[in-house]
Write an enzyme that holds these catalytic residues in place. Structure first.
Site, PDB file in Angstrom:
ATOM      1  N   GLY A 106      -0.619   5.109 -37.860  1.00  0.00           N
ATOM      2  CA  GLY A 106       0.596   3.784 -38.476  1.00  0.00           C
ATOM      3  C   GLY A 106      -0.038   2.501 -38.455  1.00  0.00           C
ATOM      4  N   ARG A 353      -4.939  16.724 -35.456  1.00  0.00           N
ATOM      5  CA  ARG A 353      -5.497  15.579 -34.102  1.00  0.00           C
ATOM      6  C   ARG A 353      -4.539  16.093 -33.411  1.00  0.00           C
ATOM      7  NH1 ARG A 353      -2.597   9.714 -36.520  1.00  0.00           N
ATOM      8  NH2 ARG A 353      -0.445  10.824 -36.793  1.00  0.00           N
ATOM      9  N   HIS A 469       4.239 -10.560  -6.874  1.00  0.00           N
ATOM     10  CA  HIS A 469       4.884 -10.724  -6.126  1.00  0.00           C
ATOM     11  C   HIS A 469       6.121  -9.412  -6.013  1.00  0.00           C
ATOM     12  CE1 HIS A 469       8.165 -10.146  -3.109  1.00  0.00           C
ATOM     13  NE2 HIS A 469       7.220 -10.410  -1.802  1.00  0.00           N
ATOM     14  N   ARG A 575       1.092  -3.597   5.755  1.00  0.00           N
ATOM     15  CA  ARG A 575       1.092  -5.639   5.600  1.00  0.00           C
ATOM     16  C   ARG A 575       2.531  -5.547   6.382  1.00  0.00           C
ATOM     17  NH1 ARG A 575       1.477  -4.032  -0.798  1.00  0.00           N
ATOM     18  NH2 ARG A 575       3.007  -2.802   0.061  1.00  0.00           N
ATOM     19  N   ASN A 782      -6.538  -7.333  -4.660  1.00  0.00           N
ATOM     20  CA  ASN A 782      -5.426  -8.815  -5.310  1.00  0.00           C
ATOM     21  C   ASN A 782      -6.216 -10.124  -5.140  1.00  0.00           C
ATOM     22  OD1 ASN A 782      -4.807  -6.527  -5.321  1.00  0.00           O
ATOM     23  ND2 ASN A 782      -2.806  -6.890  -4.407  1.00  0.00           N
TER      24      ASN A 782
END
Length: 895
Positions: A106, A353, A469, A575, A782
């Protein structure tokens, strides 16, 4: 000369391998040629290649060689069907449709019934002996051509159609007779002249050239560009154009149009599922102007519908279609999405498809097809999109429920949640403790919000991007999250929220969908995820075929337990700073930071040691002998410093420092750029007693768990933010001194390793020197992305969309690895590190560790493992398997 046009259908040969190459002829063109080659009823036509789209985009014209090729191909179609284009007695009409290499449903333009004008419409009426059909086709063509090619708002045509029906008292356009439609055609031509400033073109060859150009132009339409950006499709691929002889589903009650899936796309059930419309063309279904009918009697009866199914109304055609569907699925070895038209009882296939499907359906189909012998395990693993698994791991909105969308933000963490608005972490915790379902709404979150984020059902922020965060923590917790919702304005003084002009008080209910970014008013029902047997089967096969291990980023028992359920093979990043935000712990941390002497600091650390030891022991127990990488403290100091009067009051104690002293020390420690300030190993070198306490907690916990369970944990101590080999050497010596002391005192020798996070460009560039002091490297992508690009991930949301729109970035670098920059540093560091130490273990622990494309890059580089947030562990397992399989297949049999 490079071929620009390929023929299909009508006896055309398809021996050229380029005609099966979707990058050349697009998916639709390749499949039309393939269907015709296996004997299916495909109307003849030709495909103009994607290269011509790129050429047109550069020049804005259809060049002479292409026009000649189109004329030759059109003549072949005329011969095949026995009609001539533009003939006033028996005209050939054409459809002009797009077809990119990757399906973009579409997003691009189509023109049907092309070739009609004031003369050929009468020829069509005579040749078909159906005047109504001819004028209906002409009015459809004017509307579609006027919209797509000439830029006339389709609403103008719809309004005229509604007026025509109202004047006759009709509800449906099928009630209009030939005279009504002739009058409507005149009205439509007047609309074109008025809105476009030019008459509707009568030259059919001009119509064809302009329609082809319009389809090419639609490749760069705004909606197509947005779709490509959302689905990571390159902008320079271009679309092919398929020109095909028209067949007509609007020639009477024995004609029809429809769409069918060879299996149910929602559930994966092995049954054809589709819709059809008698006496209609395809745009009637797409435009929603008529309600489609069910294809099978079974589905009609299940829905309680009265309109007959195709199986009942056209049983012979339905049986023929069913045979073709089975043939197509076996040929392509995948569920197919098929468009078809029935013209006066004759069935034609217009497209096939691989069909879009839900994650649940994709899993069921993949597993079922292995059982049916259609595909093997490897094919099944490659068949399922890894990110689709998110649908299975989180609650989703009830698709049948009504909803009022107030605004949209970034879909930062998948899943849906409903709850009462709360504006701070303390309120979230308090209300959740009394049984309320809450949604935490913040301008942005900070580590101090961790308790409220855990208590909330979902998180909404007005600022921040996909790796802010809030987004990172929410994904780790499995909480739905919408970030960067700039239409949300929070008024803390009034304890209210205004969302796109709607003012809501704290306590009012809203719903968020972290998969779409939508924020909705009130309560919208959700559905809990269901992990079926097919999920387990596919994950088992994925694990069998992947090379890289998959760990998790987690630091709480709940996160670790969730990750183990999802198949994590250890902790890739714990962490430790996230462990310190409970009220009793942050008090001790602040006292440690603001300490005026070593004795004050030691006292604060002594208070933290038992809690840290218990934290690590619980993680080791859950991970049961698996490796656990624990990053020593890496807090930007501003996250821990006291800010409010209440924070400073909390630190006062008899005999301790005064408020003035504490405030002076806090002011001295505040930094202009804390993310590049006194953090990571810099903190450990300045205050070695901090890392010594953490190392002691880790080794004592490891000994405790080994004594209790008989299974030795495998701690891996990660030294963060290392830029030089000297930093790592200094900190490693102190860590190993603590290890020797603890193990000597316990009479134990437990395995452990010490390594570093590669998150600074200098560390990557000097990885050979750093490797001399490291047992492992873990790439912290990061911060490596931030420091390489010089872009803050928390602030990028305000401009990153502009960079994506203008092609500066092809993908958000905080979502997918920037291969040319950050990726080159990773590749270099891996080669330098392993060159200096053959036993060096390599992994990745940034958010990219849960991104399938980034995982494929990790496979190319040869990393040993990836680490992802708990709810992305299954995604990483599947993506790692796919990366391994593709690497082996591309290497060939010798591999």
């Amino acid at each position: 000369m490079v071929q620009t046009v390929y023929n299909f259908g009508g006896g055309a040969e398809h021996g050229d391998p380029r005609q099966k190459d979707k990058t050349v002829v697009g998916g639709k063109g390749a499949n039309l040629a393939e269907m015709a080659s296996i004997g299916l009823p495909v109307p003849p036509g030709f495909t103009i290649t994607t290269e011509e789209c790129r050429r047109f985009s550069a020049s804005g014209v259809l060049h002479a060689e292409l026009r000649e090729a189109i004329a030759a191909a059109l003549e072949r179609v005329e011969t095949s069907v026995g009609r001539r284009f533009g003939d006033t007695a028996n005209p050939l009409l054409l459809s002009v449709r797009s077809g990119a290499a990757q399906s973009m449903p579409g997003m691009m333009d189509t023109v049907l019934n092309l070739g009609l004008n004031d003369d050929t419409v009468r020829g069509l009426a005579g040749a078909s002996a159906n005047e109504r059909f001819a004028w209906d086709s002409y009015r459809r063509f004017i509307q579609m051509y006027g919209d797509v090619v000439m830029g006339v708002d389709h609403g103008c045509f719809e309004e005229a159609l509604e007026i025509a029906k109202e004047e006759r008292g009709f509800l449906n356009d099928t009630e209009l007779d030939a005279g009504d439609l002739r009058a409507l055609v005149d009205t439509y031509k007047d609309i074109v002249r008025r809105e476009a400033g030019a008459p509707f073109p009568q030259d059919v060859h001009e119509q064809l050239a302009e329609a082809i150009a319009a389809v090419f132009r639609s490749w760069n339409s705004e909606r197509a560009r947005i779709y490509r950006r959302l689905n990571a499709i390159a902008d320079d691929c271009g679309t092919a154009v398929n020109v095909q002889a028209m067949v007509f589903g609007n020639r009477g009650e024995n004609s029809a149009t429809g769409v069918v899936f060879t299996r149910d796309p929602a559930t994966g059930e092995r049954t054809a599922y589709g819709e059809w419309l008698p006496n209609a063309q395809g745009e009637d279904v797409v435009a929603g102007i008529r309600t489609p009918q069910y294809l099978t009697r079974r589905h009609r009866e299940r829905a309680g519908a009265k309109a007959p199914s195709m199986e009942e109304a056209l049983p012979r055609v339905h049986a023929e279609l069913t045979r073709y569907l089975d043939l197509l699925e076996r040929h392509y070895r995948d569920m197919q999405d098929v468009e078809f038209t029935v013209e006066e009882g004759d069935l034609y296939l217009l497209q096939t498809r691989s069909g879009k499907r839900t994650a649940a359906a994709a899993l069921r189909m993949a597993v079922d097809m292995v059982a049916e012998g259609l595909i093997n395990e490897e094919d099944a693993v490659l068949r399922v999109e890894p990110m689709a698994l998110d649908q299975l791991l989180h609650p989703t909105l009830d698709p049948d429920a009504s909803r009022e969308v107030l605004c949209r933000g970034l879909p930062a963490s998948p899943g849906a949640a409903t709850g009462r608005i709360v504006l701070d972490a303390a309120t979230a915790e308090a209300w959740a403790a009394r049984g309320e379902h809450v949604l935490l709404c913040r301008t942005e979150t900070s580590p101090e919000d961790i308790g409220g984020m855990h208590a909330a059902r979902g998180i909404l922020t007005t600022r921040g991007g996909m790796t802010s965060h809030a987004a990172v923590v929410a994904r780790g917790m499995g909480r739905p999250c919408v970030c960067g919702a700039s239409d949300v304005v929070i008024d803390m003084a009034a304890r209210s929220v205004t969302i796109a002009g709607h003012r809501l008080a704290e306590g009012d209910a809203i719903t968020i969908d972290g998969s779409s970014g939508e924020v909705m008013a009130g309560t919208v029902p959700t559905r809990e995820p269901e992990l079926t047997g097919a999920f387990g089967d596919l994950m088992l096969w994925a694990d069998r075929h992947r090379r890289m291990r998959v760990r998790t980023n987690a630091e709480t028992p709940d996160d670790c337990a969730a990750a183990r359920r999802f198949g994590a093979e250890g902790v890739g990043l714990c962490r430790t700073e996230h462990m310190f935000f409970q009220p009793d712990r942050i008090r001790a941390v602040r006292r440690m930071i603001l300490a005026g002497s070593a004795a004050e600091r030691d006292a604060a650390l002594d208070a933290l040691l038992p809690a840290q030891r218990a934290d690590f022991a619980r993680i080791f127990e859950i991970m049961a002998g698996l490796p656990c990488t624990i990053r020593l403290l890496d807090p930007p100091l501003h996250e821990f410093l006291p800010h409010s009067d209440a924070d400073f009051d909390d630190l006062l104690e008899p005999g301790g420092p005064s408020r003035e002293t504490l405030m002076r020390r806090a002011a001295e420690l505040r930094e202009v750029n804390p993310m590049l300030g006194h953090r990571g190993c810099r903190l450990g070198i300045t205050y070695p007693e901090i890392y010594a306490m953490q190392a002691r907690a880790i080794f004592e916990a490891a000994c405790d768990v080994a004594d209790a369970t008989g299974s030795a944990p495998v701690p891996e101590l990660m030294i963060p933010l290392v830029a030089t080999a000297a930093e790592l050497a200094i900190v490693r010596d102190k860590v190993e001194a603590v290890a020797r002391e603890v193990m000597a005192g316990r009479g134990r020798a437990l395995p452990y390793s010490v390594g570093t996070m590669i998150e600074l460009p200098r560390a990557a560039l000097t990885a050979d020197a750093i490797a001399a002091h490291a047992d492992f490297f873990s790439f912290g992508t990061n911060d490596l992305t931030q420091t390489t690009l010089g872009i803050s991930r928390d602030d990028a949301g305000s401009f990153i969309h502009t960079y994506l729109d203008q092609g500066i970035f092809t993908r958000d670098p905080f979502v997918g690895i920037d291969r040319d920059g950050v990726g080159r540093l990773i590749r270099m560091a891996a080669e330098l590190g392993r060159g200096a130490s053959a036993t060096l273990k390599l992994g990745i622990c940034g958010e990219h560790g849960g991104d399938p494309d980034s995982i494929a890059f990790c496979e190319e580089v040869g990393l040993d493992y990836v680490s992802a947030s708990p709810y992305r562990v299954p995604i990483a397992r599947l993506a790692a398997a796919q990366a391994s399989l593709r690497a082996r297949r591309s290497a060939g049999p010798a591999a």
